[in-house]
Design a protein around this motif. Structure first.
Motif, PDB file in Angstrom:
ATOM      1  N   ALA A 184      -4.232   5.541  -8.906  1.00 40.68           N
ATOM      2  CA  ALA A 184      -4.674   4.753 -10.055  1.00 40.68           C
ATOM      3  C   ALA A 184      -4.036   5.220 -11.358  1.00 40.68           C
ATOM      4  CB  ALA A 184      -6.196   4.820 -10.179  1.00 40.68           C
ATOM      5  N   GLY A 185      -3.416   6.406 -11.345  1.00 36.74           N
ATOM      6  CA  GLY A 185      -2.881   6.954 -12.581  1.00 36.74           C
ATOM      7  C   GLY A 185      -1.375   7.083 -12.609  1.00 36.74           C
ATOM      8  N   VAL A 186      -0.674   6.364 -11.723  1.00 31.94           N
ATOM      9  CA  VAL A 186       0.784   6.485 -11.663  1.00 31.94           C
ATOM     10  C   VAL A 186       1.441   5.192 -12.133  1.00 31.94           C
ATOM     11  CG1 VAL A 186       0.646   8.127  -9.753  1.00 31.94           C
ATOM     12  CG2 VAL A 186       0.987   5.695  -9.266  1.00 31.94           C
ATOM     13  N   TRP A 187       2.663   5.308 -12.600  1.00 31.14           N
ATOM     14  CA  TRP A 187       3.496   4.145 -12.902  1.00 31.14           C
ATOM     15  C   TRP A 187       4.550   4.045 -11.816  1.00 31.14           C
ATOM     16  CZ3 TRP A 187       3.568  -0.113 -15.807  1.00 31.14           C
ATOM     17  CH2 TRP A 187       4.757  -0.848 -15.857  1.00 31.14           C
ATOM     18  N   ILE A 188       4.587   2.895 -11.136  1.00 25.91           N
ATOM     19  CA  ILE A 188       5.508   2.712 -10.021  1.00 25.91           C
ATOM     20  C   ILE A 188       6.704   1.897 -10.490  1.00 25.91           C
ATOM     21  CG2 ILE A 188       5.783   1.762  -7.700  1.00 25.91           C
ATOM     22  CD1 ILE A 188       2.754   2.123  -7.341  1.00 25.91           C
ATOM     23  N   ASP A 189       7.884   2.483 -10.413  1.00 23.12           N
ATOM     24  CA  ASP A 189       9.129   1.771 -10.707  1.00 23.12           C
ATOM     25  C   ASP A 189       9.549   1.063  -9.425  1.00 23.12           C
ATOM     26  OD1 ASP A 189      11.655   0.872 -11.268  1.00 23.12           O
ATOM     27  OD2 ASP A 189      12.504   2.821 -11.765  1.00 23.12           O
ATOM     28  N   TYR A 190       9.297  -0.225  -9.382  1.00 20.66           N
ATOM     29  CA  TYR A 190       9.527  -1.019  -8.166  1.00 20.66           C
ATOM     30  C   TYR A 190      10.196  -2.315  -8.582  1.00 20.66           C
ATOM     31  CZ  TYR A 190       8.453  -3.537  -3.818  1.00 20.66           C
ATOM     32  OH  TYR A 190       8.542  -4.244  -2.649  1.00 20.66           O
ATOM     33  N   ALA A 191      11.191  -2.757  -7.824  1.00 17.93           N
ATOM     34  CA  ALA A 191      11.877  -3.998  -8.189  1.00 17.93           C
ATOM     35  C   ALA A 191      12.513  -4.637  -6.960  1.00 17.93           C
ATOM     36  CB  ALA A 191      12.945  -3.738  -9.248  1.00 17.93           C
ATOM     37  N   GLY A 192      12.590  -5.966  -6.993  1.00 19.97           N
ATOM     38  CA  GLY A 192      13.244  -6.724  -5.927  1.00 19.97           C
ATOM     39  C   GLY A 192      12.607  -8.093  -5.804  1.00 19.97           C
ATOM     40  N   LEU A 193      12.615  -8.608  -4.589  1.00 22.87           N
ATOM     41  CA  LEU A 193      11.935  -9.849  -4.252  1.00 22.87           C
ATOM     42  C   LEU A 193      10.743  -9.518  -3.360  1.00 22.87           C
ATOM     43  CD1 LEU A 193      14.995 -12.087  -3.231  1.00 22.87           C
ATOM     44  CD2 LEU A 193      13.995 -11.782  -5.517  1.00 22.87           C
ATOM     45  N   ASN A 194       9.903 -10.507  -3.106  1.00 26.70           N
ATOM     46  CA  ASN A 194       8.802 -10.291  -2.188  1.00 26.70           C
ATOM     47  C   ASN A 194       9.329  -9.880  -0.812  1.00 26.70           C
ATOM     48  OD1 ASN A 194       6.763 -12.129  -0.093  1.00 26.70           O
ATOM     49  ND2 ASN A 194       5.929 -10.493  -1.334  1.00 26.70           N
ATOM     50  N   HIS A 195       8.783  -8.786  -0.282  1.00 27.75           N
ATOM     51  CA  HIS A 195       9.200  -8.224   1.010  1.00 27.75           C
ATOM     52  C   HIS A 195      10.674  -7.794   0.993  1.00 27.75           C
ATOM     53  CE1 HIS A 195       5.680 -10.168   3.440  1.00 27.75           C
ATOM     54  NE2 HIS A 195       5.283  -9.285   2.546  1.00 27.75           N
ATOM     55  N   LEU A 196      11.201  -7.532  -0.191  1.00 28.45           N
ATOM     56  CA  LEU A 196      12.594  -7.090  -0.313  1.00 28.45           C
ATOM     57  C   LEU A 196      12.730  -6.266  -1.595  1.00 28.45           C
ATOM     58  CD1 LEU A 196      15.336  -7.746   1.310  1.00 28.45           C
ATOM     59  CD2 LEU A 196      15.897  -9.111  -0.687  1.00 28.45           C
ATOM     60  N   GLY A 197      11.955  -5.191  -1.680  1.00 33.56           N
ATOM     61  CA  GLY A 197      11.957  -4.383  -2.893  1.00 33.56           C
ATOM     62  C   GLY A 197      12.062  -2.903  -2.583  1.00 33.56           C
ATOM     63  N   TRP A 198      12.304  -2.144  -3.640  1.00 31.53           N
ATOM     64  CA  TRP A 198      12.514  -0.706  -3.514  1.00 31.53           C
ATOM     65  C   TRP A 198      11.678   0.029  -4.552  1.00 31.53           C
ATOM     66  CZ3 TRP A 198      16.014  -4.504  -3.120  1.00 31.53           C
ATOM     67  CH2 TRP A 198      16.842  -4.537  -1.981  1.00 31.53           C
ATOM     68  N   LEU A 199      11.008   1.101  -4.122  1.00 30.71           N
ATOM     69  CA  LEU A 199      10.342   2.008  -5.039  1.00 30.71           C
ATOM     70  C   LEU A 199      11.372   3.027  -5.484  1.00 30.71           C
ATOM     71  CD1 LEU A 199       6.800   3.548  -4.558  1.00 30.71           C
ATOM     72  CD2 LEU A 199       8.699   4.930  -5.391  1.00 30.71           C
ATOM     73  N   ARG A 200      11.736   3.002  -6.776  1.00 30.51           N
ATOM     74  CA  ARG A 200      12.807   3.868  -7.292  1.00 30.51           C
ATOM     75  C   ARG A 200      12.289   5.047  -8.083  1.00 30.51           C
ATOM     76  NH1 ARG A 200      15.966  -0.501  -9.477  1.00 30.51           N
ATOM     77  NH2 ARG A 200      14.556  -0.503 -11.259  1.00 30.51           N
ATOM     78  N   GLY A 201      10.995   5.074  -8.354  1.00 34.09           N
ATOM     79  CA  GLY A 201      10.412   6.168  -9.114  1.00 34.09           C
ATOM     80  C   GLY A 201       8.909   6.075  -9.108  1.00 34.09           C
ATOM     81  N   LEU A 202       8.241   7.201  -9.281  1.00 30.39           N
ATOM     82  CA  LEU A 202       6.795   7.256  -9.383  1.00 30.39           C
ATOM     83  C   LEU A 202       6.462   8.278 -10.462  1.00 30.39           C
ATOM     84  CD1 LEU A 202       4.208   6.876  -6.647  1.00 30.39           C
ATOM     85  CD2 LEU A 202       3.974   8.826  -8.168  1.00 30.39           C
ATOM     86  N   ARG A 203       5.973   7.781 -11.591  1.00 31.10           N
ATOM     87  CA  ARG A 203       5.826   8.621 -12.780  1.00 31.10           C
ATOM     88  C   ARG A 203       4.365   8.928 -13.082  1.00 31.10           C
ATOM     89  NH1 ARG A 203      10.115   5.185 -13.818  1.00 31.10           N
ATOM     90  NH2 ARG A 203      12.077   6.281 -14.205  1.00 31.10           N
ATOM     91  N   VAL A 204       4.129  10.180 -13.412  1.00 27.25           N
ATOM     92  CA  VAL A 204       2.835  10.650 -13.875  1.00 27.25           C
ATOM     93  C   VAL A 204       3.058  11.322 -15.218  1.00 27.25           C
ATOM     94  CG1 VAL A 204       0.877  12.172 -13.433  1.00 27.25           C
ATOM     95  CG2 VAL A 204       1.975  10.971 -11.526  1.00 27.25           C
ATOM     96  N   ASP A 205       2.420  10.802 -16.255  1.00 22.61           N
ATOM     97  CA  ASP A 205       2.601  11.319 -17.615  1.00 22.61           C
ATOM     98  C   ASP A 205       4.082  11.365 -17.993  1.00 22.61           C
ATOM     99  OD1 ASP A 205      -0.159  11.684 -17.884  1.00 22.61           O
ATOM    100  OD2 ASP A 205      -0.064  13.690 -17.014  1.00 22.61           O
ATOM    101  N   GLY A 206       4.811  10.334 -17.594  1.00 17.44           N
ATOM    102  CA  GLY A 206       6.211  10.220 -17.951  1.00 17.44           C
ATOM    103  C   GLY A 206       7.171  10.996 -17.077  1.00 17.44           C
TER     104      GLY A 206
END
Length: 447
Positions: A184-206
């Motif tokens: 609940a406290g993370v920022w997820i860097d995720y991008a793509g299309l539906n069912h075609l995306g990539w998690l490129r980062g997971l940030r906590v306090d930057g």
């Protein structure tokens, strides 16, 4: 507030109602209207919801109807969760594709295109009725293929429709858990299309925690995507792909596993849910208990063929067997819009300028900030070439589905199959369309 659920006899509707029962805040949903073309399914799901509401004070009132206009009139929010052709249609989509040696999953490859070709005309009709009968309503689309269907509906409703999927939610939750972070406290860097995306980062306090995970082969192999793709491939990508990318990265192995399986996933769910609906329809049955038992089995067997192809025989982790996720995203979206409670959610929305390979109207799956004015996609880093190329290729196929649905053009439908990266021959594309048209009378509009 009044919520209308299209596909209200669908198996996952109790997940939505469970989330609504837990919402006690001011301005919550007080009336739920279930719409379905199958009155028997409405009755069965209505009995499950009645069991869920037993003993709950001020539970949202539930009514059912088979009349679309009646369901839409006066709605504040509309959930669209229809399945054109039912699970029998999904099973046929898989069978036809596998006969040609290509993938027939319901949202990916030939199966996804077939499903889109018969679903888009229905979704557009729904969008037009919403525009007439509930012009101020917000539409939340769950109908697969979610990105494609959302884009079709956005052509009528603009930004008042968003698409929701639980795959990015589950992926982010698993990665956060491995890293010891509160999802609940993370920022997820995720991008793509539906069912075609990539998690490129997971940030906590930057601070981005993903590089630490990618450097730890033991941690990488400890969660579903790590076992599915293998730590070495994740390190090569520098990202964690959505589980559906397994169909692309390990296509031959997955097709072989599906062809060797006793039943395809669609056939399995068709038979399983037929048993549930028959049991839930009996007046003396415990409908909620039957639903809970069925959904537990459904979650335990999710993507079993893919895990088998990857050599993962350990089964799913206990914490991943809890169904749902998408209903919490939907509830958060409704709260943000209705109460102006700002939320950060991964949604399917029109691109604007978010992903550079695509035009402004292309629906993408990216982080959004949501407020009373709707969803606003957040600027993300450009996709690497391998991801951008795959996204552009799949979007090109989706656009041909939209063109075929609008014009009835057989040529556009063939192009949709042939341009998809998981269909390797124009001749195969033509045979697929012929076979799907024979299987699905609703595709007769393709001249």
């Amino acid at each position: 507030m009044r919520l209308t659920i299209l596909g209200g006899g669908g198996f996952r509707v109790p997940l939505v109602y469970r989330a609504l029962l837990a919402d006690r805040a001011k301005g919550r949903v007080t009336r739920v209207v279930l719409h379905d073309v199958d009155a028997g399914r409405l009755t069965a799901i209505g009995r499950v919801l009645a069991d869920q509401a037993a003993g709950v004070t001020d539970a949202p009132a539930v009514t059912t109807t088979t009349d679309l206009d009646e369901a839409l009139r006066g709605a504040d929010f509309v959930f669209s969760a229809i399945r054109v052709g039912g699970l029998a249609g999904r099973a046929a989509d898989e069978r036809v594709a596998l006969a040609e040696g290509v993938l027939g999953q319901e949202t990916v490859g030939a199966g996804g295109i077939a499903y889109g070709l018969r679903t888009v005309p229905v979704a557009v009709h729904i969008a037009r009725r919403v525009a007439v009968l509930a012009p101020d309503a917000w539409v939340i689309n769950f109908t697969n293929p979610a990105g494609l269907v959302t884009e079709a509906m956005a052509g009528v409703l603009g930004d008042r429709v968003v698409g929701i999927c639980d795959s990015p939610v589950g992926l982010g939750r698993r990665v956060a858990r491995v890293l010891g972070a509160d999802p609940a406290g993370v920022w997820i860097d995720y991008a793509g299309l539906n069912h075609l995306g990539w998690l490129r980062g997971l940030r906590v306090d930057g601070r981005d925690l993903l590089p630490g995970l990618l450097a730890d082969p033991v941690a990488l192999g400890s969660f579903e995507e790590g076992r599915l793709f293998g730590p070495e491939w994740l390190r090569s990508l520098g990202a964690v792909p959505n589980e559906y990318l397994h169909y692309y990265y390990f296509n031959r192995e997955t097709v072989r596993a599906y062809r060797e399986a006793e039943r395809t996933r669609g056939a399995y769910l068709r038979d399983q849910q037929a048993g549930f609906y028959a049991e839930a329809a009996r007046p003396d049955s415990r409908a909620l208990a039957a639903w809970e038992r069925t959904v537990a089995d459904r979650e335990a067997t999710y993507m079993a063929a893919n895990r088998e192809a990857a050599g993962d025989s350990g089964g799913r982790a206990a914490e991943d067997l809890e169904p749902g996720g998408y209903e919490q995203v939907a509830l958060a979206f409704m709260r943000a819009v209705a109460r102006d409670e700002r939320a950060a959610l991964i949604l399917n929305v029109r691109n604007r300028t978010t992903l550079s390979p695509l035009d402004a109207d292309a629906v993408v799956e990216v982080p959004c900030l949501v407020d009373a004015n709707g969803a606003h996609p957040v600027a993300v880093d450009p996709l690497p070439y391998h991801a951008a190329g795959l996204v552009a290729s799949v979007k090109a196929a989706e656009r041909e589905v939209l063109a075929a649905a609008e014009s009835g053009s057989r040529e556009a439908a063939v192009k949709a199959f042939a341009l998809h990266p998981l269909v390797d021959s124009v001749a195969v594309a033509r045979r697929l369309l012929d076979a799907y048209t024979a299987e699905h009378p609703g595709l007769a509009y393709l001249g």
